[in-house]
Design a protein around this motif. Structure first.
Motif, PDB file in Angstrom:
ATOM      1  N   ALA A  67       0.741  -1.202  -0.223  1.00 23.54           N
ATOM      2  CA  ALA A  67      -0.013   0.180   0.113  1.00 23.54           C
ATOM      3  C   ALA A  67       0.723   1.221   0.097  1.00 23.54           C
ATOM      4  CB  ALA A  67      -0.860   0.078   1.129  1.00 23.54           C
ATOM      5  N   MET A  68       1.976   1.347   0.584  1.00 17.59           N
ATOM      6  CA  MET A  68       2.727   2.444   0.944  1.00 17.59           C
ATOM      7  C   MET A  68       3.396   2.871  -0.497  1.00 17.59           C
ATOM      8  SD  MET A  68       1.464   3.785   3.792  1.00 17.59           S
ATOM      9  CE  MET A  68       2.890   5.125   3.610  1.00 17.59           C
ATOM     10  N   ILE A  69       4.287   1.612  -0.817  1.00 16.33           N
ATOM     11  CA  ILE A  69       4.887   1.907  -1.823  1.00 16.33           C
ATOM     12  C   ILE A  69       3.902   2.120  -3.155  1.00 16.33           C
ATOM     13  CG2 ILE A  69       6.346   0.780  -3.853  1.00 16.33           C
ATOM     14  CD1 ILE A  69       7.914  -0.454  -1.341  1.00 16.33           C
ATOM     15  N   GLY A  70       2.879   1.600  -3.255  1.00 15.94           N
ATOM     16  CA  GLY A  70       1.957   2.025  -4.243  1.00 15.94           C
ATOM     17  C   GLY A  70       1.419   3.326  -4.223  1.00 15.94           C
ATOM     18  N   SER A  71       1.316   3.987  -2.948  1.00 16.97           N
ATOM     19  CA  SER A  71       0.725   5.232  -2.702  1.00 16.97           C
ATOM     20  C   SER A  71       1.916   6.267  -3.249  1.00 16.97           C
ATOM     21  CB  SER A  71       0.471   5.500  -1.376  1.00 16.97           C
ATOM     22  OG  SER A  71       1.809   5.660  -0.574  1.00 16.97           O
ATOM     23  N   LEU A  72       3.022   5.970  -3.586  1.00 16.96           N
ATOM     24  CA  LEU A  72       4.008   6.960  -3.974  1.00 16.96           C
ATOM     25  C   LEU A  72       3.408   8.068  -5.308  1.00 16.96           C
ATOM     26  CD1 LEU A  72       7.262   5.037  -3.964  1.00 16.96           C
ATOM     27  CD2 LEU A  72       6.664   7.162  -2.629  1.00 16.96           C
ATOM     28  N   PRO A  73       3.529   9.240  -5.254  1.00 16.11           N
ATOM     29  CA  PRO A  73       3.355  10.008  -6.324  1.00 16.11           C
ATOM     30  C   PRO A  73       3.888   9.539  -7.683  1.00 16.11           C
ATOM     31  CG  PRO A  73       3.444  11.447  -4.572  1.00 16.11           C
ATOM     32  CD  PRO A  73       4.128   9.855  -4.372  1.00 16.11           C
ATOM     33  N   ASP A  74       3.385   9.584  -8.861  1.00 16.46           N
ATOM     34  CA  ASP A  74       4.146   9.373 -10.022  1.00 16.46           C
ATOM     35  C   ASP A  74       5.571   9.660 -10.061  1.00 16.46           C
ATOM     36  OD1 ASP A  74       1.922   8.201 -11.006  1.00 16.46           O
ATOM     37  OD2 ASP A  74       1.059   9.675 -12.188  1.00 16.46           O
ATOM     38  N   GLU A  75       5.866  10.975  -9.582  1.00 16.03           N
ATOM     39  CA  GLU A  75       7.281  11.571  -9.842  1.00 16.03           C
ATOM     40  C   GLU A  75       8.474  10.671  -8.985  1.00 16.03           C
ATOM     41  OE1 GLU A  75       5.282  14.458  -7.008  1.00 16.03           O
ATOM     42  OE2 GLU A  75       4.682  13.050  -8.699  1.00 16.03           O
ATOM     43  N   TRP A  76       7.672   9.961  -7.990  1.00 18.79           N
ATOM     44  CA  TRP A  76       8.624   9.317  -7.132  1.00 18.79           C
ATOM     45  C   TRP A  76       8.571   7.763  -7.512  1.00 18.79           C
ATOM     46  CZ3 TRP A  76      11.993  10.695  -4.060  1.00 18.79           C
ATOM     47  CH2 TRP A  76      11.914  12.336  -3.319  1.00 18.79           C
ATOM     48  N   LYS A  77       7.842   7.381  -8.524  1.00 19.63           N
ATOM     49  CA  LYS A  77       7.814   5.676  -8.727  1.00 19.63           C
ATOM     50  C   LYS A  77       9.089   5.561  -9.782  1.00 19.63           C
ATOM     51  CE  LYS A  77       2.997   4.924  -7.692  1.00 19.63           C
ATOM     52  NZ  LYS A  77       1.635   4.613  -8.248  1.00 19.63           N
ATOM     53  N   ASN A  78       9.601   6.379 -10.309  1.00 24.33           N
ATOM     54  CA  ASN A  78      10.619   6.100 -11.154  1.00 24.33           C
ATOM     55  C   ASN A  78      11.980   5.668 -10.177  1.00 24.33           C
ATOM     56  OD1 ASN A  78       9.381   6.749 -13.479  1.00 24.33           O
ATOM     57  ND2 ASN A  78       9.785   8.748 -13.407  1.00 24.33           N
ATOM     58  N   ILE A  79      11.950   4.446  -9.546  1.00 21.67           N
ATOM     59  CA  ILE A  79      12.989   4.216  -8.497  1.00 21.67           C
ATOM     60  C   ILE A  79      14.312   3.524  -9.458  1.00 21.67           C
ATOM     61  CG2 ILE A  79      13.482   2.777  -6.483  1.00 21.67           C
ATOM     62  CD1 ILE A  79      10.460   3.131  -5.805  1.00 21.67           C
ATOM     63  N   ASP A  80      15.324   4.130  -9.173  1.00 12.66           N
ATOM     64  CA  ASP A  80      16.371   3.709 -10.063  1.00 12.66           C
ATOM     65  C   ASP A  80      17.397   2.580  -8.992  1.00 12.66           C
ATOM     66  OD1 ASP A  80      16.516   5.776 -12.301  1.00 12.66           O
ATOM     67  OD2 ASP A  80      16.257   6.870 -10.442  1.00 12.66           O
ATOM     68  N   ILE A  81      17.082   2.983  -7.804  1.00 13.84           N
ATOM     69  CA  ILE A  81      17.863   2.064  -6.733  1.00 13.84           C
ATOM     70  C   ILE A  81      17.165   1.631  -5.775  1.00 13.84           C
ATOM     71  CG2 ILE A  81      20.026   2.132  -5.300  1.00 13.84           C
ATOM     72  CD1 ILE A  81      20.915   4.517  -7.143  1.00 13.84           C
ATOM     73  N   LEU A  82      17.049   0.312  -5.299  1.00 12.06           N
ATOM     74  CA  LEU A  82      16.342  -0.255  -4.201  1.00 12.06           C
ATOM     75  C   LEU A  82      17.474  -0.641  -3.151  1.00 12.06           C
ATOM     76  CD1 LEU A  82      14.382  -1.341  -2.206  1.00 12.06           C
ATOM     77  CD2 LEU A  82      14.035  -3.306  -3.969  1.00 12.06           C
ATOM     78  N   ILE A  83      17.535  -0.494  -1.975  1.00 14.99           N
ATOM     79  CA  ILE A  83      18.443  -0.788  -1.128  1.00 14.99           C
ATOM     80  C   ILE A  83      17.690  -1.512   0.169  1.00 14.99           C
ATOM     81  CG2 ILE A  83      20.299  -0.248   0.650  1.00 14.99           C
ATOM     82  CD1 ILE A  83      20.895   0.568  -2.239  1.00 14.99           C
ATOM     83  N   ASN A  84      17.433  -3.019  -0.056  1.00 13.71           N
ATOM     84  CA  ASN A  84      16.846  -3.877   0.971  1.00 13.71           C
ATOM     85  C   ASN A  84      17.802  -3.728   1.951  1.00 13.71           C
ATOM     86  OD1 ASN A  84      14.282  -4.791  -0.295  1.00 13.71           O
ATOM     87  ND2 ASN A  84      15.392  -5.685  -1.844  1.00 13.71           N
ATOM     88  N   ASN A  85      17.729  -2.977   3.007  1.00 12.38           N
ATOM     89  CA  ASN A  85      18.619  -2.871   3.954  1.00 12.38           C
ATOM     90  C   ASN A  85      17.953  -3.618   5.527  1.00 12.38           C
ATOM     91  OD1 ASN A  85      20.819  -1.911   6.001  1.00 12.38           O
ATOM     92  ND2 ASN A  85      19.061  -0.659   6.671  1.00 12.38           N
ATOM     93  N   ALA A  86      16.637  -3.205   5.574  1.00  8.92           N
ATOM     94  CA  ALA A  86      15.848  -3.575   6.831  1.00  8.92           C
ATOM     95  C   ALA A  86      16.109  -4.956   7.272  1.00  8.92           C
ATOM     96  CB  ALA A  86      14.194  -3.229   6.602  1.00  8.92           C
ATOM     97  N   GLY A  87      16.376  -5.393   8.502  1.00  5.65           N
ATOM     98  CA  GLY A  87      16.546  -6.648   8.976  1.00  5.65           C
ATOM     99  C   GLY A  87      16.691  -6.715  10.544  1.00  5.65           C
ATOM    100  N   ASN A  88      17.046  -8.015  10.886  1.00 11.10           N
ATOM    101  CA  ASN A  88      17.031  -7.900  12.426  1.00 11.10           C
ATOM    102  C   ASN A  88      17.750  -9.329  12.603  1.00 11.10           C
ATOM    103  OD1 ASN A  88      14.814 -10.128  12.974  1.00 11.10           O
ATOM    104  ND2 ASN A  88      13.861  -8.382  11.974  1.00 11.10           N
TER     105      ASN A  88
END
Length: 252
Positions: A67-88
């Motif tokens: 829901a949250m990533i899907g709610s991004l405005p169009d100008e923010w959806k052109n994601i070039d880099i994804l850093i999958n850092n969250a963890g524990n």
């Protein structure tokens, strides 16, 4: 036009350091985390350099992630880099004495959370036939150690997911980098030992551990490499560390 990076676990440690080094390089930021006040603090330190927006969600919550990533405005959806850092990491003990809630937290955060976020972002990259995904694994994903079996298994899964992503996405112009840090002085041990500061501090005594900024610098190098170059797998150890559980400490 500047690049856009989405960073999970951006409120502290490697995620926060990566946000700071990306901002210095002019990369716009989507900062994600569970604590709005912490996200605001990080945003405040980088917003004078680049555009910043924040998303509050727990990567373990599939519905919230989508829901949250899907709610991004169009100008923010052109994601070039994804850093999958969250963890524990939660707890340190044998399987027969392990807390199953700790197991769920690690598997849900380190594995399923990474998958949920990737599921939300990869289609946006496929539409543009470009992108770069950086998954933060661990030396524990390469070398299992006693009393950390489930954590090691979760990070071994990240290694496998990174390899699978690379096999599936390279043909579409999307790079995948797996980063496996060794001993990094962050909140990691404090979380593992349930807030026991004295026990957490002992982990890093007697040697010079990696700092979050060291990992962030390596991530920046990977995402800035020429188009012809993919840094596929990067293991980073403190100079006093030779394996997952082998650290040469000075007597204190």
């Amino acid at each position: 036009m500047s690049r856009i990076a989405l960073i999970t676990g951006a409120t502290s440690g490697i995620g926060k350091a990566t946000a700071e080094v990306f901002a210095k390089s002019g990369i716009d930021l989507i900062l994600c985390g569970r604590r709005q006040e912490k996200l605001d603090e990080v945003s405040g330190t980088v917003s004078s350099q680049v555009r910043v927006t924040t998303l509050v969600f727990d990567v373990r919550d599939k519905g919230a992630v989508l829901a949250m990533i899907g709610s991004l405005p169009d100008e923010w959806k052109n994601i070039d880099i994804l850093i999958n850092n969250a963890g524990n990491a939660h707890g340190l003990g044998s399987l027969d004495e392990g807390d199953m809630e700790d197991w769920d937290a690690m598997i849900d955060g380190n594995v399923k959370g990474l998958l949920y976020v990737s599921k939300a972002v990869i289609p946006l990259m496929l539409e543009r036939a470009k992108g770069h995904i950086v998954n933060i694994s661990s030396i524990a994903g390469k070398q299992t150690y006693a009393n950390g079996t489930v954590y090691c298994a979760s990070k071994a899964a990240v290694e496998a997911v990174s390899e699978g992503m690379r096999l599936e996405l390279t043909q579409h112009g999307i790079k995948v980098t797996n980063v496996a840090p060794g001993a990094v002085e962050t909140e990691f041990s404090l979380v593992r030992f349930k807030g026991d500061e004295s026990r957490a501090e002992k982990v890093y005594q007697g040697f010079d551990p990696l700092q979050a900024a060291d990992i962030a610098d390596a991530i920046l190098y990977a995402v800035n490499a020429p188009a012809r170059v993919t840094i596929a797998d990067l293991t980073i150890l403190a100079s006093a560390q030779s394996a997952a559980t082998v650290i040469y400490k000075k007597q204190v």
